[in-house]
Design a protein around this motif. Structure first.
Motif, PDB file in Angstrom:
ATOM      1  N   PHE A 101      36.440  20.230  68.819  1.00  0.00           N
ATOM      2  CA  PHE A 101      36.633  19.073  69.695  1.00  0.00           C
ATOM      3  C   PHE A 101      35.306  18.585  70.272  1.00  0.00           C
ATOM      4  N   LEU A 102      34.466  19.506  70.723  1.00  0.00           N
ATOM      5  CA  LEU A 102      33.198  19.115  71.335  1.00  0.00           C
ATOM      6  C   LEU A 102      32.251  18.486  70.312  1.00  0.00           C
ATOM      7  N   ILE A 103      32.298  18.959  69.055  1.00  0.00           N
ATOM      8  CA  ILE A 103      31.486  18.325  68.013  1.00  0.00           C
ATOM      9  C   ILE A 103      31.958  16.898  67.774  1.00  0.00           C
ATOM     10  N   VAL A 104      33.279  16.718  67.667  1.00  0.00           N
ATOM     11  CA  VAL A 104      33.845  15.384  67.466  1.00  0.00           C
ATOM     12  C   VAL A 104      33.554  14.489  68.667  1.00  0.00           C
ATOM     13  N   TYR A 105      33.602  15.070  69.844  1.00  0.00           N
ATOM     14  CA  TYR A 105      33.324  14.285  71.041  1.00  0.00           C
ATOM     15  C   TYR A 105      31.866  13.829  71.065  1.00  0.00           C
ATOM     16  N   GLY A 106      30.978  14.656  70.497  1.00  0.00           N
ATOM     17  CA  GLY A 106      29.576  14.249  70.406  1.00  0.00           C
ATOM     18  C   GLY A 106      29.420  13.001  69.557  1.00  0.00           C
ATOM     19  N   VAL A 107      30.163  12.937  68.436  1.00  0.00           N
ATOM     20  CA  VAL A 107      30.154  11.740  67.586  1.00  0.00           C
ATOM     21  C   VAL A 107      30.717  10.549  68.354  1.00  0.00           C
ATOM     22  N   ARG A 124      45.286  17.369  67.150  1.00  0.00           N
ATOM     23  CA  ARG A 124      46.095  16.837  68.241  1.00  0.00           C
ATOM     24  C   ARG A 124      45.380  16.961  69.584  1.00  0.00           C
ATOM     25  N   LEU A 125      44.660  18.065  69.748  1.00  0.00           N
ATOM     26  CA  LEU A 125      43.899  18.268  70.976  1.00  0.00           C
ATOM     27  C   LEU A 125      42.810  17.211  71.120  1.00  0.00           C
ATOM     28  N   ALA A 126      42.115  16.925  70.016  1.00  0.00           N
ATOM     29  CA  ALA A 126      41.068  15.897  70.051  1.00  0.00           C
ATOM     30  C   ALA A 126      41.656  14.522  70.355  1.00  0.00           C
ATOM     31  N   LYS A 127      42.842  14.243  69.811  1.00  0.00           N
ATOM     32  CA  LYS A 127      43.478  12.943  70.051  1.00  0.00           C
ATOM     33  C   LYS A 127      43.885  12.758  71.507  1.00  0.00           C
ATOM     34  N   LEU A 128      44.141  13.849  72.206  1.00  0.00           N
ATOM     35  CA  LEU A 128      44.500  13.738  73.624  1.00  0.00           C
ATOM     36  C   LEU A 128      43.394  13.068  74.425  1.00  0.00           C
ATOM     37  N   TYR A 129      42.142  13.332  74.039  1.00  0.00           N
ATOM     38  CA  TYR A 129      41.001  12.822  74.801  1.00  0.00           C
ATOM     39  C   TYR A 129      40.372  11.574  74.166  1.00  0.00           C
ATOM     40  N   ILE A 130      40.405  11.511  72.849  1.00  0.00           N
ATOM     41  CA  ILE A 130      39.671  10.443  72.161  1.00  0.00           C
ATOM     42  C   ILE A 130      40.603   9.396  71.572  1.00  0.00           C
ATOM     43  N   ASN A 151      43.500   8.189  68.342  1.00  0.00           N
ATOM     44  CA  ASN A 151      43.642   8.266  66.889  1.00  0.00           C
ATOM     45  C   ASN A 151      42.367   7.929  66.137  1.00  0.00           C
ATOM     46  N   ARG A 152      41.442   7.232  66.788  1.00  0.00           N
ATOM     47  CA  ARG A 152      40.223   6.817  66.085  1.00  0.00           C
ATOM     48  C   ARG A 152      39.323   8.001  65.701  1.00  0.00           C
ATOM     49  N   CYS A 153      39.627   9.182  66.234  1.00  0.00           N
ATOM     50  CA  CYS A 153      38.785  10.343  65.928  1.00  0.00           C
ATOM     51  C   CYS A 153      39.250  11.068  64.669  1.00  0.00           C
ATOM     52  N   THR A 154      40.361  10.634  64.064  1.00  0.00           N
ATOM     53  CA  THR A 154      40.986  11.394  62.974  1.00  0.00           C
ATOM     54  C   THR A 154      40.040  11.616  61.800  1.00  0.00           C
ATOM     55  N   TYR A 155      39.422  10.548  61.286  1.00  0.00           N
ATOM     56  CA  TYR A 155      38.588  10.678  60.093  1.00  0.00           C
ATOM     57  C   TYR A 155      37.321  11.495  60.364  1.00  0.00           C
ATOM     58  N   VAL A 156      36.741  11.290  61.546  1.00  0.00           N
ATOM     59  CA  VAL A 156      35.564  12.087  61.898  1.00  0.00           C
ATOM     60  C   VAL A 156      35.939  13.555  62.015  1.00  0.00           C
ATOM     61  N   PHE A 157      37.078  13.816  62.658  1.00  0.00           N
ATOM     62  CA  PHE A 157      37.541  15.196  62.810  1.00  0.00           C
ATOM     63  C   PHE A 157      37.736  15.854  61.443  1.00  0.00           C
ATOM     64  N   LEU A 158      38.411  15.169  60.528  1.00  0.00           N
ATOM     65  CA  LEU A 158      38.667  15.738  59.204  1.00  0.00           C
ATOM     66  C   LEU A 158      37.378  15.966  58.427  1.00  0.00           C
TER      67      LEU A 158
END
Length: 422
Positions: A250-256, A34-40, A42-49
């Protein structure tokens, strides 16, 4: 609770905390996403998982350490509730309730919130709102202290405050150094790279991209500020980073996300493949092999020793699950390791320095039916002869950890061994 419902069996006592820790880990995962979705979005869901389920630290450490997992779950939930609010006043009641619970459970959880509260105060646009928020934060901190003291007094039956006891022992008396000293910047060149492992390039890219695209220091500032504060303490461990793992993820996902925005898809695939491969290798070792001997030996002790048996564990403090895993009336002892400030070595330190004489002293004092020893002790001929002369025979030997011999430059193993007196 288990005793109230007559469920306090050895299996329940051994595995109920693990189940509870796994639930905490689920909460960490949900609120990290949810924290990652605040900034990125819903498109980050699969990468995050993908990153979550290939991170060795997520698979091994977060569901394993009960107290730190609870702190991480409460911090992730409170941080999400705090950041999702559009209200700049910073009076988010739900987040503050979670913060209070976290402080009562783990006083060190207040550290990142000090920086969060300061940042929220500095964001105020008028002097009046600034003064109001400063007063509200001070009132909230006072309330947390009162609640914490009240809970401690009720639990211990006397006036006490564990947060102050913790601060006095670790900071004033510098007692934490008893468990190991680390450099002031240990978290940055050693601790963080270890928990991130193969995803370090994406993590660094995430920091760069977050600062460049978001143009704000909020999450990163909270993270770095808390690490800087924790670095003051002499003793440091990777588990101290568990509460901040949602920000690391979050920062790893944000790098992607940042690299994909630059259309560097080939680079992203390569970095994800390398990161996942390295992390899964380390996860496999950590989950299935690392200190496996502790569980194997304690399984045997729980299932085979009787109430009239006695056991001495010749290993450093807390190297086995001990009674929390066995939960049976078996006489079990291990070297005393309470920190001392008078210069007199503890039993644990004596055992490491002169293992043969320490083992002989303990065997002269009491005829234990069973012994647990590290293979490094029994490799000495004197110790092996002593055990044989007292009638001890090995019944179980299990892998504990690898050992690198600096003289022969060869890789060996250290095993945990269980002996029984004939």
């Amino acid at each position: 609770m288990l005793k109230i419902f007559n469920l306090d069996t050895p299996l329940a006592v051994a595995y109920a905390p693990r189940l509870l820790s796994a639930i905490y880990a689920i909460v960490v995962d949900v609120y990290s996403l949810r924290l990652a979705k605040l900034y990125i979005g819903n498109r980050c869901t699969y990468v995050f998982l993908f990153i979550l389920f290939t991170s060795w630290f997520s698979l091994f450490a977060v569901p394993r350490i009960l107290a730190n997992s609870l702190e991480a779950a409460l911090f992730a939930a409170a941080l999400y509730e705090f950041l999702k609010s559009e209200d700049l006043s910073g009076l988010n009641i739900k987040a503050r309730i979670l913060t209070t619970i976290s402080f009562v459970a783990r006083p060190t959880s207040l550290v990142p919130w000090v920086f969060i509260y300061i940042h929220q105060c500095l964001r105020q646009r008028t002097l009046r709102s600034f003064i109001t928020l400063v007063a509200f934060n001070a009132l909230h901190c006072a309330l947390m202290i009162v609640v914490s003291i009240a809970v401690d007094c009720v639990y211990f039956g006397k006036l006490t405050w564990t947060a102050w006891n913790f601060f006095e022992f670790n900071v004033i008396q510098k007692g934490s150094s008893f468990y190991g000293n680390h450099g002031p910047f240990w978290f940055f060149p050693a601790g963080l790279p270890y928990i991130i492992f193969g995803y370090i390039p994406l993590f660094l890219t995430g920091i760069f991209g977050f600062l460049r695209r978001e143009r704000q220091w909020d999450l990163l500032g909270y993270f770095l500020g808390a690490l800087a504060f924790l670095s003051i303490n002499a003793h440091k461990e990777e588990r101290f980073l568990v509460p901040f793992f949602p920000i690391v993820l979050f920062l790893i996902v944000y790098g992607v996300h940042y690299l994909c925005a630059k259309r560097k898809f080939g680079v992203v695939r390569l970095l994800l493949f390398i990161g996942a491969f390295l992390n899964l290798v380390l996860a496999s070792y950590s989950i299935f092999l690392f200190k496996r001997g502790s569980l194997d030996v304690m399984h045997h002790v729980r299932d085979n020793l009787k109430s009239h048996d006695s056991l001495y564990i010749f290993a450093s403090c807390h190297q086995t699950p001990f009674h929390a895993f066995i939960h049976r009336p078996i006489d079990i002892e291990f070297p005393e390791c309470v920190p001392r400030f008078d210069g007199v070595p503890t039993e644990s330190q004596l055992m490491e320095k002169v293992p043969y004489f320490f083992i002989e002293q303990k065997l002269n004092a009491k005829n234990y039916t069973h012994l647990v020893l590290l293979s490094t002790f029994t490799e000495e001929n004197e110790t092996a002869t002593l055990l044989a002369s007292r009638g001890y025979k090995i019944v179980l030997s299990s892998f504990y950890k690898p050992r690198f011999d600096t003289t022969t430059f060869s890789l060996g193993t250290i095993e945990l061994q269980l002996y029984r007196r004939r």
